[in-house]
Enzyme design. Structure first.
Site, PDB file in Angstrom:
ATOM      1  N   SER A   1       0.804  -1.218   0.000  1.00 39.34           N
ATOM      2  CA  SER A   1       0.000   0.000   0.000  1.00 39.34           C
ATOM      3  C   SER A   1       0.839   1.271   0.000  1.00 39.34           C
ATOM      4  CB  SER A   1      -0.933  -0.009   1.214  1.00 39.34           C
ATOM      5  OG  SER A   1      -0.188  -0.188   2.402  1.00 39.34           O
TER       6      SER A   1
ATOM      7  N   ASP B   1      10.564   0.161  -2.275  1.00 34.75           N
ATOM      8  CA  ASP B   1       9.605  -0.823  -1.765  1.00 34.75           C
ATOM      9  C   ASP B   1       9.214  -0.479  -0.332  1.00 34.75           C
ATOM     10  OD1 ASP B   1       8.033  -3.129  -1.702  1.00 34.75           O
ATOM     11  OD2 ASP B   1       9.591  -4.369  -2.622  1.00 34.75           O
TER      12      ASP B   1
ATOM     13  N   ALA C   1       7.925  -1.749   3.673  1.00 31.71           N
ATOM     14  CA  ALA C   1       8.425  -2.730   4.648  1.00 31.71           C
ATOM     15  C   ALA C   1       7.428  -2.825   5.791  1.00 31.71           C
ATOM     16  CB  ALA C   1       9.796  -2.323   5.177  1.00 31.71           C
TER      17      ALA C   1
ATOM     18  N   GLU D   1      10.800  -9.599  -4.238  1.00 33.83           N
ATOM     19  CA  GLU D   1      11.259  -8.289  -3.733  1.00 33.83           C
ATOM     20  C   GLU D   1      12.742  -8.347  -3.360  1.00 33.83           C
ATOM     21  OE1 GLU D   1       7.238  -6.339  -1.770  1.00 33.83           O
ATOM     22  OE2 GLU D   1       8.400  -7.720  -0.553  1.00 33.83           O
TER      23      GLU D   1
ATOM     24  N   LYS E   1       6.301   1.955  11.433  1.00 35.10           N
ATOM     25  CA  LYS E   1       7.082   0.752  11.087  1.00 35.10           C
ATOM     26  C   LYS E   1       8.462   0.725  11.744  1.00 35.10           C
ATOM     27  CE  LYS E   1       3.958  -0.609   7.950  1.00 35.10           C
ATOM     28  NZ  LYS E   1       4.224  -0.653   6.542  1.00 35.10           N
TER      29      LYS E   1
HETATM   30  C1  A5P Z   1       4.922  -7.257   0.273  1.00 35.59           C
HETATM   31  O1  A5P Z   1       5.131  -8.615   0.435  1.00 35.59           O
HETATM   32  C2  A5P Z   1       5.578  -6.561   1.407  1.00 35.59           C
HETATM   33  O2  A5P Z   1       6.942  -6.783   1.529  1.00 35.59           O
HETATM   34  C3  A5P Z   1       5.244  -5.092   1.482  1.00 35.59           C
HETATM   35  O3  A5P Z   1       6.157  -4.310   0.780  1.00 35.59           O
HETATM   36  C4  A5P Z   1       5.221  -4.742   2.931  1.00 35.59           C
HETATM   37  O4  A5P Z   1       4.304  -5.633   3.559  1.00 35.59           O
HETATM   38  C5  A5P Z   1       4.779  -3.319   3.195  1.00 35.59           C
HETATM   39  O5  A5P Z   1       3.464  -3.167   2.790  1.00 35.59           O
HETATM   40  P1  A5P Z   1       2.621  -1.887   3.132  1.00 35.59           P
HETATM   41  O6  A5P Z   1       3.305  -0.722   2.511  1.00 35.59           O
HETATM   42  O7  A5P Z   1       1.267  -2.175   2.529  1.00 35.59           O
HETATM   43  O8  A5P Z   1       2.525  -1.776   4.621  1.00 35.59           O
END
Ligand code: A5P
Length: 236
Positions: free
Chosen positions: A34, A88, A90, A110, A128
């Site tokens: 997201s 990306d 996390a 990823e 996070k």
């Molecule tokens: C996908 O598998 C994940 O590594 C996502 O990048 C991670 O969960 C972060 O997602 P959100 O930005 O939705 O919190």
């Protein structure tokens, strides 16, 4: 663990800001989740409105669809040897910029894309940031289905509590884009996760863990004031 509406605004702030790092001709890893979604949307906007030219390497089926919607030209990971910048999300970030990924079960691809990238930029909201990996969530481990019992035994011996990730609006387990299952393993604070990670990488049936050690070059954090994006740089 997935977002409240205020977290959503921070994800948007940091995702959009990070698209400012892109420059003409770059090959870019396009993350999943997201927060990465806002980065992809802003990259698409910059291409349409500012004439930016990039090529995206999607980390998942979700990422591929979003890039296609934005008109971002794509290169498959299998046709790629080098990526300029991968961006990306996390699930957790520790003070040394080690992260947990895989909340969306996309961590295997990823990690492949992050490993090919000169710059690996993580985008998160402030919630996070944790003192220690594993504080909030378990460690996602993608495994082949026949290894479910064996890998569960191995992680239990290492002090973990494994849970098979189950689907929502789908009976049975989550199947990854690669067709495998995910164990989420909660470890106590005394367990050395680097050692666990090393052992899992020599355990038959394990494809990849969601532990990303020493990979992120910087982390951009959407701060809870709703305006500031803080940049954390790797110092070692
Ligand atoms: C996908 O598998 C994940 O590594 C996502 O990048 C991670 O969960 C972060 O997602 P959100 O930005 O939705 O919190």
């Amino acid at each position: 663990m997935k977002s409240s509406s205020s977290n959503e605004a921070l994800k948007q702030l940091v995702g959009r800001t990070t698209a400012g790092l892109l420059a003409d001709g770059m090959i870019c890893g396009m993350g999943t989740g997201s927060t990465a979604r806002f980065f992809i949307e802003e990259a698409g906007r910059r291409m349409r409105e500012e004439g930016l030219r990039i090529t995206g390497v999607p980390t998942s089926f979700q990422s591929r669809l979003l890039c296609q919607q934005q008109g971002i030209p794509l290169l498959d990971a299998q046709d790629c040897r080098h990526i300029d910048v991968a961006v990306d999300g996390a699930d957790e970030v520790d003070p040394d910029l080690n992260v947990i990924k895989g909340g969306g079960a996309a961590h295997t691809i990823e990690k492949l894309i992050a490993s090919m990238a000169t710059q690996f930029v993580i985008v998160v909201d402030e919630s996070k940031l944790v003192p220690r990996l594993g504080s909030i969530i378990g460690i996602p481990i993608e495994i082949i289905m026949p290894a479910l019992g064996h890998v569960s035994d191995v992680v239990t011996r290492l002090g973990g509590q494994p849970t098979l990730r189950m689907g929502i609006k789908k009976d049975g387990p989550v199947l990854t884009d690669n067709g495998h299952v995910v164990l989420d393993v909660k470890f106590g604070p005394d367990v050395n996760l680097r050692e666990v990670d090393a052992l899992l990488h020599v355990t038959p049936g394990v494809l990849e863990t969601g532990l990303f050690f020493d990979l992120a070059t910087k982390v951009l954090v959407g701060m809870s004031d709703g305006k500031t994006v803080k940049t954390l740089e790797r110092t070692r």
